[in-house]
Design a protein around this motif. Structure first.
Motif, PDB file in Angstrom:
ATOM      1  N   LEU A 115       0.862  -1.261  -0.034  1.00 34.51           N
ATOM      2  CA  LEU A 115       0.232  -0.042   0.091  1.00 34.51           C
ATOM      3  C   LEU A 115       0.713   1.279   0.161  1.00 34.51           C
ATOM      4  O   LEU A 115       0.322   2.326   0.030  1.00 34.51           O
ATOM      5  CB  LEU A 115      -0.929  -0.028   1.248  1.00 34.51           C
ATOM      6  N   GLY A 116       2.063   1.349   0.034  1.00 30.76           N
ATOM      7  CA  GLY A 116       3.105   2.215   0.229  1.00 30.76           C
ATOM      8  C   GLY A 116       3.129   3.020   1.474  1.00 30.76           C
ATOM      9  O   GLY A 116       3.441   3.878   1.641  1.00 30.76           O
ATOM     10  N   LEU A 117       2.565   2.239   2.560  1.00 36.00           N
ATOM     11  CA  LEU A 117       2.458   2.626   3.837  1.00 36.00           C
ATOM     12  C   LEU A 117       3.987   2.530   4.506  1.00 36.00           C
ATOM     13  O   LEU A 117       4.315   3.024   5.621  1.00 36.00           O
ATOM     14  CB  LEU A 117       1.427   1.877   4.810  1.00 36.00           C
ATOM     15  N   SER A 118       4.677   1.635   4.101  1.00 41.78           N
ATOM     16  CA  SER A 118       5.943   1.258   4.826  1.00 41.78           C
ATOM     17  C   SER A 118       6.889   2.443   5.104  1.00 41.78           C
ATOM     18  O   SER A 118       7.773   2.563   5.757  1.00 41.78           O
ATOM     19  CB  SER A 118       6.602   0.120   4.286  1.00 41.78           C
ATOM     20  N   SER A 119       6.737   3.449   3.970  1.00 39.21           N
ATOM     21  CA  SER A 119       7.742   4.742   4.284  1.00 39.21           C
ATOM     22  C   SER A 119       7.037   5.492   5.058  1.00 39.21           C
ATOM     23  O   SER A 119       7.546   6.499   5.904  1.00 39.21           O
ATOM     24  CB  SER A 119       7.979   5.092   3.003  1.00 39.21           C
ATOM     25  N   ILE A 120       5.819   5.657   5.025  1.00 36.95           N
ATOM     26  CA  ILE A 120       4.878   6.773   5.800  1.00 36.95           C
ATOM     27  C   ILE A 120       4.784   6.325   7.141  1.00 36.95           C
ATOM     28  O   ILE A 120       4.951   7.256   8.063  1.00 36.95           O
ATOM     29  CB  ILE A 120       3.374   6.926   5.299  1.00 36.95           C
ATOM     30  N   TYR A 121       4.498   5.124   7.512  1.00 37.12           N
ATOM     31  CA  TYR A 121       4.463   4.376   8.949  1.00 37.12           C
ATOM     32  C   TYR A 121       5.467   4.890   9.881  1.00 37.12           C
ATOM     33  O   TYR A 121       5.240   5.501  10.791  1.00 37.12           O
ATOM     34  CB  TYR A 121       4.231   3.050   9.025  1.00 37.12           C
ATOM     35  N   PRO A 122       6.712   4.579   9.511  1.00 41.55           N
ATOM     36  CA  PRO A 122       7.824   5.012  10.547  1.00 41.55           C
ATOM     37  C   PRO A 122       7.937   6.334  10.803  1.00 41.55           C
ATOM     38  O   PRO A 122       8.313   6.840  12.062  1.00 41.55           O
ATOM     39  CB  PRO A 122       9.243   4.470   9.832  1.00 41.55           C
ATOM     40  N   VAL A 123       7.381   7.265  10.044  1.00 37.72           N
ATOM     41  CA  VAL A 123       7.586   8.891  10.114  1.00 37.72           C
ATOM     42  C   VAL A 123       6.485   9.244  11.289  1.00 37.72           C
ATOM     43  O   VAL A 123       6.691   9.987  11.883  1.00 37.72           O
ATOM     44  CB  VAL A 123       7.200   9.338   8.741  1.00 37.72           C
ATOM     45  N   ILE A 124       5.237   8.614  10.872  1.00 35.40           N
ATOM     46  CA  ILE A 124       4.206   9.163  11.740  1.00 35.40           C
ATOM     47  C   ILE A 124       4.040   8.695  13.414  1.00 35.40           C
ATOM     48  O   ILE A 124       3.478   9.096  14.139  1.00 35.40           O
ATOM     49  CB  ILE A 124       2.635   8.779  11.196  1.00 35.40           C
ATOM     50  N   ILE A 125       4.739   7.414  13.405  1.00 32.66           N
ATOM     51  CA  ILE A 125       5.153   6.823  14.615  1.00 32.66           C
ATOM     52  C   ILE A 125       6.316   6.830  15.157  1.00 32.66           C
ATOM     53  O   ILE A 125       7.129   6.574  14.174  1.00 32.66           O
ATOM     54  CB  ILE A 125       4.527   5.319  14.569  1.00 32.66           C
ATOM     55  N   PRO A 126       6.712   7.169  16.298  1.00 29.32           N
ATOM     56  CA  PRO A 126       5.923   7.657  17.294  1.00 29.32           C
ATOM     57  C   PRO A 126       5.221   9.275  17.155  1.00 29.32           C
ATOM     58  O   PRO A 126       4.341   9.634  17.614  1.00 29.32           O
ATOM     59  CB  PRO A 126       6.776   7.388  18.647  1.00 29.32           C
ATOM     60  N   SER A 127       6.538  10.122  16.789  1.00 25.87           N
ATOM     61  CA  SER A 127       6.041  11.555  17.084  1.00 25.87           C
ATOM     62  C   SER A 127       6.405  12.239  15.590  1.00 25.87           C
ATOM     63  O   SER A 127       7.692  12.401  15.306  1.00 25.87           O
ATOM     64  CB  SER A 127       7.202  12.191  18.134  1.00 25.87           C
ATOM     65  N   PRO A 128       5.354  12.508  14.894  1.00 26.02           N
ATOM     66  CA  PRO A 128       5.531  12.886  13.610  1.00 26.02           C
ATOM     67  C   PRO A 128       6.087  14.428  13.719  1.00 26.02           C
ATOM     68  O   PRO A 128       5.813  15.096  14.522  1.00 26.02           O
ATOM     69  CB  PRO A 128       4.094  12.953  13.263  1.00 26.02           C
ATOM     70  N   PRO A 167       6.028  20.594  10.026  1.00 29.42           N
ATOM     71  CA  PRO A 167       4.700  20.171   9.264  1.00 29.42           C
ATOM     72  C   PRO A 167       5.066  18.748   8.935  1.00 29.42           C
ATOM     73  O   PRO A 167       6.050  18.788   8.343  1.00 29.42           O
ATOM     74  CB  PRO A 167       4.404  21.283   8.409  1.00 29.42           C
ATOM     75  N   LEU A 168       4.121  17.980   8.889  1.00 27.08           N
ATOM     76  CA  LEU A 168       4.157  16.876   8.058  1.00 27.08           C
ATOM     77  C   LEU A 168       4.369  16.673   6.617  1.00 27.08           C
ATOM     78  O   LEU A 168       5.200  15.898   6.082  1.00 27.08           O
ATOM     79  CB  LEU A 168       3.228  15.972   8.611  1.00 27.08           C
ATOM     80  N   SER A 169       3.713  17.798   6.062  1.00 25.13           N
ATOM     81  CA  SER A 169       3.576  17.743   4.531  1.00 25.13           C
ATOM     82  C   SER A 169       5.001  17.945   3.802  1.00 25.13           C
ATOM     83  O   SER A 169       5.153  17.611   2.788  1.00 25.13           O
ATOM     84  CB  SER A 169       2.455  18.745   4.133  1.00 25.13           C
ATOM     85  N   SER A 170       5.809  18.568   4.608  1.00 27.14           N
ATOM     86  CA  SER A 170       7.370  18.897   4.039  1.00 27.14           C
ATOM     87  C   SER A 170       8.119  17.673   4.208  1.00 27.14           C
ATOM     88  O   SER A 170       9.471  17.571   3.602  1.00 27.14           O
ATOM     89  CB  SER A 170       7.684  20.213   4.686  1.00 27.14           C
ATOM     90  N   HIS A 171       7.579  16.683   4.969  1.00 27.00           N
ATOM     91  CA  HIS A 171       8.554  15.334   4.877  1.00 27.00           C
ATOM     92  C   HIS A 171       8.519  14.543   3.728  1.00 27.00           C
ATOM     93  O   HIS A 171       7.407  14.441   3.086  1.00 27.00           O
ATOM     94  CB  HIS A 171       8.113  14.793   6.178  1.00 27.00           C
ATOM     95  N   PRO A 172       9.725  14.174   3.324  1.00 26.46           N
ATOM     96  CA  PRO A 172       9.839  13.682   1.730  1.00 26.46           C
ATOM     97  C   PRO A 172       8.522  12.549   1.721  1.00 26.46           C
ATOM     98  O   PRO A 172       8.244  12.324   0.773  1.00 26.46           O
ATOM     99  CB  PRO A 172      11.083  13.264   1.947  1.00 26.46           C
ATOM    100  N   SER A 173       8.537  11.481   2.680  1.00 27.75           N
ATOM    101  CA  SER A 173       7.833  10.263   2.559  1.00 27.75           C
ATOM    102  C   SER A 173       6.214  10.778   2.671  1.00 27.75           C
ATOM    103  O   SER A 173       5.457  10.048   2.410  1.00 27.75           O
ATOM    104  CB  SER A 173       8.370   9.404   3.669  1.00 27.75           C
ATOM    105  N   CYS A 174       5.994  11.723   3.158  1.00 25.38           N
ATOM    106  CA  CYS A 174       4.404  12.243   3.489  1.00 25.38           C
ATOM    107  C   CYS A 174       4.112  13.293   2.840  1.00 25.38           C
ATOM    108  O   CYS A 174       3.134  14.182   3.077  1.00 25.38           O
ATOM    109  CB  CYS A 174       4.242  12.514   5.127  1.00 25.38           C
TER     110      CYS A 174
END
Lengths: 507, 273
Positions: free
Chosen positions: A400-413, A416-423
């Protein structure tokens, strides 16, 4: 007047000629009669009476009479002893036997000797009866001799033990009758000792035969298909049953300890035969095929276990044995299973192990025994399920492509999140699209091997764990995307579905 | 096996209790439902007893086994007769229980050994060993459980297997008679049971251990018939005794002789030591 006195004196201090005759008998071997005991009793009364003579100063007379009575008594008891010995040898002893034994009680040596004689004679009868029942059968060959059953070990052993058990009541009756008139002794203990003594005689013939059965059963070939472990276990539990039954009749004794010994022997043979059989069966646990189902060797070993545990019929405390029996089967089997699955990949291996454990668990739980073994297996199942679902979740997240997003949002995102390359919004959008596809066909992303899980409950658990992982990550992400400080320009078009919608679609 | 009080007393008595004295053959439960149709003891038996020959050879003994499905009331039946008690709590028999009852039949002392077997399947292999050489068989079923009646034939067959050459006296006993209140439901069972009894060659009885109905009569009848049979057997045996060794079982003998002789020899050798 004087005549009167003399008569009374004679009556109180002398035996009448009839009484003398009753005591002495007409010849050496003449039978004892009930008058004998009356006369014997009289001598005792006279002995007691002499103390009045002593008190009144007739020492000489008193001592003479005492001496006279002692002599008469001595010879009478001697005669009684010989008669008793002869009586023990006849199959139909006189009804006066109990009284005779009671009279002999005052001579402990004679008393002991006649009881020993009694035991020796009856021992001989019992052995002869036992050997006859084994080899000749009843009168005219009916019932048939027990040894005709020798081809059926269980029946053979059972018949021999039952014969002995059935012979004991007669021995008990005889012994109870024997001691019924005795005073000042613990009759029930004497009876037990006597039966125990008599029953010693069957120990040897019984032991040689049962040992032979056990050893020949143990030595039988064909260790895999054979039922020798089951047979040995049945024999062992039969021996245990009779040991406790006979113990109630004879108390501790040679027969009971012989049975105990035989029980130990058969149990030891059983365990070693079981270990052998299990080792053989485990050697045949082959690596799984494509379906990852447990091989036939597993089922075979388990059916052996079931057969043994359900065969444990007759003894009430069989549950104590089960612990050992079950570890004896289950531990090597578990080893064999993990060895046979060693060549598989982690995922397939976990599925295969789960399938085997599932079979093991359902077999054991049907047997209503050994909860600790069950717990151990349940623990292994849980561990394997954890591994499997972790693998599964990783796989789905990756797809699903979550494997790069997941480590960023857990535990402390980061903010702003939108500027993170994976998100970046683009990545989020891609995830949303893929998720839509997944929601339309959830099974599509499941690993194909999960289909081979035999237990539907395991399949369901796996599915649910995966779904829950997706739902919680989605909710987290949804929450973050909709937070203004994360600076997503159009959150609702990036993640149009509410977390609850995803939840209801997945579960 | 517990040492019961009664069995101690039984054998210590010089004569049987009043209600254990049998002077004429008691009647069956239903005259049409028995294969043992004699109205009195055999003439031969009576002659032998009257001539006084019997009394010399000590107390006679017959063995009765009680069989039947689990929880049909075998132990209750035996306890009602031997101890005159009834306990409605169910307690499974472990293996076998043993009782002995002393009778005086026609003035001759006679002991009936009662082996009360367990009905549970798990004890079957043990109970089967007690079937050997029995003189009387009592198959028990529960009137409220028709399945237990259906199993009677199987029980008898197993007992017969163990005694292929003897001809024991057989009784089919319906227990828990008190539980069927209406006569129609009972008569239905009875006609079925009598049919089974005829097939098995058994004498039919219906009893209640709870109320004690017909229990005494049943066992007195068992004792009387067993005594008759025992004396009869002895009279025949006396004629045959000399031919015992040459009985026609030579072939059978041949089969096992080869391997038992060795064992027997070593064994008797050991016993002599």
């Amino acid at each position: 007047m004087q005549e009167e006195v003399v008569k009374t004196f004679l009556k109180n201090f002398q035996l009448s000629s009839e009484e003398m005759f009753a005591l002495k008998g007409s010849s050496r071997d003449s039978p004892i009669t009930s008058q004998f005991f009356e006369a014997l009793n009289k001598t005792q009364i006279i002995r007691n009476n002499t103390k009045y003579l002593l008190q009144t100063g007739h020492q000489k007379t008193a001592l003479d009479i005492m001496e006279q009575m002692n002599v008469a008594r001595e010879s009478a008891l001697e005669r009684l002893f010989r008669w008793f010995q002869a009586q023990t040898r006849t199959p139909d002893p006189s009804p006066l036997i109990p009284e005779a034994l009671a009279a002999l009680q005052e001579r402990p040596v004679l008393f002991k000797m006649v009881i020993e004689e009694w035991i020796v004679v009856r021992r001989g009868w019992l052995t002869r009866g036992f050997l006859d029942a084994l080899t000749l059968g009843g009168p005219g060959g009916a019932p048939k001799p027990i040894e005709l059953q020798a081809h059926d070990p269980l029946r053979y052993v059972g018949d021999m033990l039952a014969w002995i058990h059935q012979a004991l009541p007669s021995e008990r009756e005889a012994a109870q009758l024997l001691f019924s008139k005795c005073v000042d002794i613990d009759a029930s203990e004497q009876v037990q000792q006597t039966i125990s003594g008599v029953s010693e005689s069957v120990c040897r013939p019984l032991k040689t035969r049962i040992e032979q059965v056990i050893v020949s059963e143990q030595g039988k070939g064909d260790p895999v298909g054979g039922k020798k472990a089951v047979h040995l276990y049945k024999i062992s539990s039969l021996l245990h049953f009779y040991m406790s039954t006979i113990k109630q009749v004879t108390g501790k004794g040679l027969l009971v300890s012989t049975l105990e010994e035989l029980h130990q022997l058969s149990y030891k043979m059983f365990i070693s035969s079981l270990q052998n059989q299990v080792t053989h069966a485990c050697d045949r646990v082959e690596p799984p095929g494509e379906t990852l189902a447990p091989s036939a060797g597993v089922a075979k070993t388990l059916s052996l276990l079931t057969e043994i545990v359900t065969a444990a019929t007759v003894s009430d405390d069989a549950h104590q044995d089960f612990k050992q029996i079950i570890s004896c089967v289950v531990d090597p089997l578990l080893n064999a299973i993990s060895e046979s699955g060693a060549s598989l990949g982690a995922f397939e291996g976990a599925v295969y192990l789960l399938n085997c454990l599932h079979q093991l668990h359902s077999t054991l739980s049907l047997l209503h025994t050994s909860s600790d073994k069950l717990e151990m297996i349940q623990g292994q199942i849980d561990a394997q399920l954890d591994t499997l679902s972790q693998e599964q979740i990783n796989g789905v997240f990756h797809a699903l492509g979550l494997s790069s997003i997941y480590p960023v949002i857990i535990p402390s995102p980061p903010v702003p999140l939108s500027s993170h390359p994976s998100c970046q919004p683009l990545a989020i959008q891609a995830f949303s699209t893929k998720l839509d596809g997944f929601l339309a066909a959830p099974d599509y992303l499941m690993f194909p091997h999960t289909r081979y899980l035999l237990s539907s409950s395991f399949r369901k658990q796996l599915h649910q764990r995966t779904a829950h992982a997706i739902i919680s990550t989605y909710a987290q992400l949804h929450n973050l995307v909709h937070k203004p400080e994360n600076e997503y320009s159009d959150p609702s078009s990036l993640m149009p579905k509410l977390p609850d919608v995803v939840k209801s679609l997945l579960l | 096996m517990l040492l019961s009080r009664s069995s101690v007393y039984t054998m210590l008595q010089n004569s049987a209790a009043k209600d254990r004295i049998i002077n004429c053959l008691p009647p069956p439960f239903i005259r049409q439902a028995t294969p043992y149709t004699g109205d009195d003891f055999d003439e031969k038996v009576k002659n032998a007893v009257n001539s006084g020959r019997m009394i010399e050879t000590g107390i006679k003994l017959s063995k009765l086994i009680v069989l039947g499905d689990v929880a049909t009331g075998k132990t209750c039946l035996v306890n009602r007769f031997c101890h005159r008690v009834f306990d409605s709590n169910y307690k499974a028999t472990i293996g076998v229980d043993f009782e002995v009852e002393r009778f005086d039949v026609l003035g001759v002392p006679f002991n009936l050994q009662i082996w009360d077997t367990a009905g549970q399947e798990r004890f079957k292999c043990i109970a089967a060993s007690y079937y050997r050489g029995t003189h009387a068989i009592m198959i028990v079923f529960d009137v409220t459980n028709i399945v237990s009646l259906a199993h009677c034939a199987q029980w008898l067959e197993e007992a017969r297997d163990a005694n292929p050459d003897t001809n024991p006296i057989i009784f089919l006993v319906a227990t828990k008679r008190d539980l069927l209140h209406t006569s129609s439901s009972y008569s239905q069972i009875e006609s079925e049971a009598r049919r089974v009894a005829t097939n098995l060659g058994a004498e039919y009885w219906a009893v209640s251990s709870k109320t004690g109905d017909c229990v005494e009569e049943l066992f007195i009848r068992v004792a009387a018939l067993s005594f008759n049979r025992a004396v009869h057997r002895e009279l025949q045996g006396a004629g045959k005794r000399h031919s015992r060794i040459s009985l026609p079982k030579g072939i059978k003998l041949g089969i096992w002789k080869t391997w038992t002789t060795v064992e027997k020899n070593t064994c008797s050798h050991q016993c002599k030591k």
